[in-house]
Scaffold this motif. Sequence first.
Motif, PDB file in Angstrom:
ATOM      1  N   LYS A   1      -5.897   1.352  -7.027  1.00 50.64           N
ATOM      2  CA  LYS A   1      -6.973   0.484  -6.566  1.00 50.64           C
ATOM      3  C   LYS A   1      -6.463  -0.939  -6.425  1.00 50.64           C
ATOM      4  O   LYS A   1      -5.761  -1.451  -7.300  1.00 50.64           O
ATOM      5  CB  LYS A   1      -8.150   0.519  -7.547  1.00 50.64           C
ATOM      6  CG  LYS A   1      -9.375  -0.258  -7.079  1.00 50.64           C
ATOM      7  CD  LYS A   1     -10.526  -0.076  -8.071  1.00 50.64           C
ATOM      8  CE  LYS A   1     -11.788  -0.794  -7.609  1.00 50.64           C
ATOM      9  NZ  LYS A   1     -12.899  -0.613  -8.570  1.00 50.64           N
ATOM     10  N   LEU A   2      -6.817  -1.560  -5.311  1.00 49.64           N
ATOM     11  CA  LEU A   2      -6.474  -2.956  -5.050  1.00 49.64           C
ATOM     12  C   LEU A   2      -7.769  -3.734  -4.894  1.00 49.64           C
ATOM     13  O   LEU A   2      -8.541  -3.489  -3.968  1.00 49.64           O
ATOM     14  CB  LEU A   2      -5.628  -3.072  -3.785  1.00 49.64           C
ATOM     15  CG  LEU A   2      -5.280  -4.487  -3.318  1.00 49.64           C
ATOM     16  CD1 LEU A   2      -4.377  -5.178  -4.331  1.00 49.64           C
ATOM     17  CD2 LEU A   2      -4.613  -4.465  -1.948  1.00 49.64           C
TER      18      LEU A   2
ATOM     19  N   HIS B   1      -3.615   3.988   4.051  1.00 52.92           N
ATOM     20  CA  HIS B   1      -3.492   3.841   2.607  1.00 52.92           C
ATOM     21  C   HIS B   1      -4.215   4.976   1.898  1.00 52.92           C
ATOM     22  O   HIS B   1      -5.191   5.530   2.410  1.00 52.92           O
ATOM     23  CB  HIS B   1      -4.049   2.488   2.143  1.00 52.92           C
ATOM     24  CG  HIS B   1      -5.487   2.260   2.496  1.00 52.92           C
ATOM     25  ND1 HIS B   1      -5.878   1.748   3.719  1.00 52.92           N
ATOM     26  CD2 HIS B   1      -6.624   2.474   1.801  1.00 52.92           C
ATOM     27  CE1 HIS B   1      -7.196   1.651   3.754  1.00 52.92           C
ATOM     28  NE2 HIS B   1      -7.670   2.090   2.600  1.00 52.92           N
TER      29      HIS B   1
ATOM     30  N   LEU C   1       0.809  -1.220   0.000  1.00 57.79           N
ATOM     31  CA  LEU C   1       0.000   0.000   0.000  1.00 57.79           C
ATOM     32  C   LEU C   1       0.842   1.269   0.000  1.00 57.79           C
ATOM     33  O   LEU C   1       0.302   2.362  -0.159  1.00 57.79           O
ATOM     34  CB  LEU C   1      -0.935   0.002   1.214  1.00 57.79           C
ATOM     35  CG  LEU C   1      -1.945  -1.141   1.296  1.00 57.79           C
ATOM     36  CD1 LEU C   1      -2.857  -0.967   2.503  1.00 57.79           C
ATOM     37  CD2 LEU C   1      -2.772  -1.243   0.021  1.00 57.79           C
TER      38      LEU C   1
ATOM     39  N   ILE D   1      -9.495   0.142  -1.711  1.00 59.82           N
ATOM     40  CA  ILE D   1      -9.452  -1.312  -1.552  1.00 59.82           C
ATOM     41  C   ILE D   1     -10.864  -1.852  -1.783  1.00 59.82           C
ATOM     42  O   ILE D   1     -11.818  -1.398  -1.161  1.00 59.82           O
ATOM     43  CB  ILE D   1      -8.947  -1.726  -0.156  1.00 59.82           C
ATOM     44  CG1 ILE D   1      -7.512  -1.221   0.059  1.00 59.82           C
ATOM     45  CG2 ILE D   1      -9.004  -3.242   0.008  1.00 59.82           C
ATOM     46  CD1 ILE D   1      -6.966  -1.514   1.437  1.00 59.82           C
TER      47      ILE D   1
ATOM     48  N   LEU E   1     -12.765   1.850   1.430  1.00 61.62           N
ATOM     49  CA  LEU E   1     -12.942   0.397   1.536  1.00 61.62           C
ATOM     50  C   LEU E   1     -14.337   0.037   1.045  1.00 61.62           C
ATOM     51  O   LEU E   1     -15.335   0.556   1.554  1.00 61.62           O
ATOM     52  CB  LEU E   1     -12.755  -0.069   2.977  1.00 61.62           C
ATOM     53  CG  LEU E   1     -12.971  -1.571   3.236  1.00 61.62           C
ATOM     54  CD1 LEU E   1     -11.954  -2.404   2.474  1.00 61.62           C
ATOM     55  CD2 LEU E   1     -12.903  -1.875   4.735  1.00 61.62           C
TER      56      LEU E   1
ATOM     57  N   ILE F   1      -6.294  -3.963   5.563  1.00 63.38           N
ATOM     58  CA  ILE F   1      -7.243  -2.857   5.585  1.00 63.38           C
ATOM     59  C   ILE F   1      -7.081  -1.971   6.816  1.00 63.38           C
ATOM     60  O   ILE F   1      -7.600  -0.855   6.844  1.00 63.38           O
ATOM     61  CB  ILE F   1      -8.700  -3.369   5.479  1.00 63.38           C
ATOM     62  CG1 ILE F   1      -9.069  -4.257   6.664  1.00 63.38           C
ATOM     63  CG2 ILE F   1      -8.908  -4.111   4.171  1.00 63.38           C
ATOM     64  CD1 ILE F   1     -10.488  -4.817   6.585  1.00 63.38           C
TER      65      ILE F   1
END
Length: 270
Positions: free
Chosen positions: A98-99, A127, A91, A131, A173, A123
């Motif tokens: 974007k992950l 970051h 991160l 995510i 998230l 998470i």
Amino acid sequence: MKRVYLEICNACDLNCPFCSYEKGSSFMTLEDINRYTDQIRPFCNYLYLHILGEPLIHPDFEKIMDMMDRKGFHIQLVTNGTLLKDHPDLLQHQSLRKLSISVHSMNYSDSFPDYFDQIDRLIEKEHDCTIELRFYKTEKTAKSVNDYKRILIERFGSKQTRKKGSYQLDKDLYLYEEELFRWPDMNDPIISHEGTCHGGIDMIAINHEGIVTLCCLDPQAHNRLGDLKKDTLADILSSEKYLKVCEDLKNGKIDLDLCARCQYRLRFSS
């Protein structure tokens, strides 16, 4: 062009049945990745490091991300999540936009007990990227997917976004449940020769061999536009073949055999 898919490898540590093509063990070299991305940069700065395969398995993955940081790309990663523990500083890469973690893959992993711990540790870190926890429901994954979704919603709460199947859990998230799609196959019957798609127009894909195709749903390169080991990307994108394909798609004409069989493109039809 909105995005380019670059298949840095076609290897994977899992064998999930919803990836319909047999994966291999080929890895792009750092030299090829450097050369290809130099050619991509004038056309696009959004780069997706996958078609098939697990990008985190590439032995030079961290060097690749360092290269993308220097070149100023916006990177999207899709990973099955099993190797997150091997990349604790993922991160921190400034290029990572974007992950996306394919959480349904946990059902096919030998490291199932540790799978959620990896995601939880991730998470919780600071970051700047988005995510996204992605869920495909299959017969095998239905129970565990629903159980984990319930845990996440109880932990964070959820707010539905404008995107169908997408819920915001926390700042940057998201939980995303997508309908499982069928990969286009040349053995499938033709659906129609009419319709449109974003392939070619908004995106292209470059597979592990350097073959340029219309989109990420053509890992076997049936719709081959050119070969970056022989041609430059600028030449390929100015070729008569590429321009004709894009013009046909804009005019609602599907003239390519694989595209005529593709169910995914129906999502873009009016």
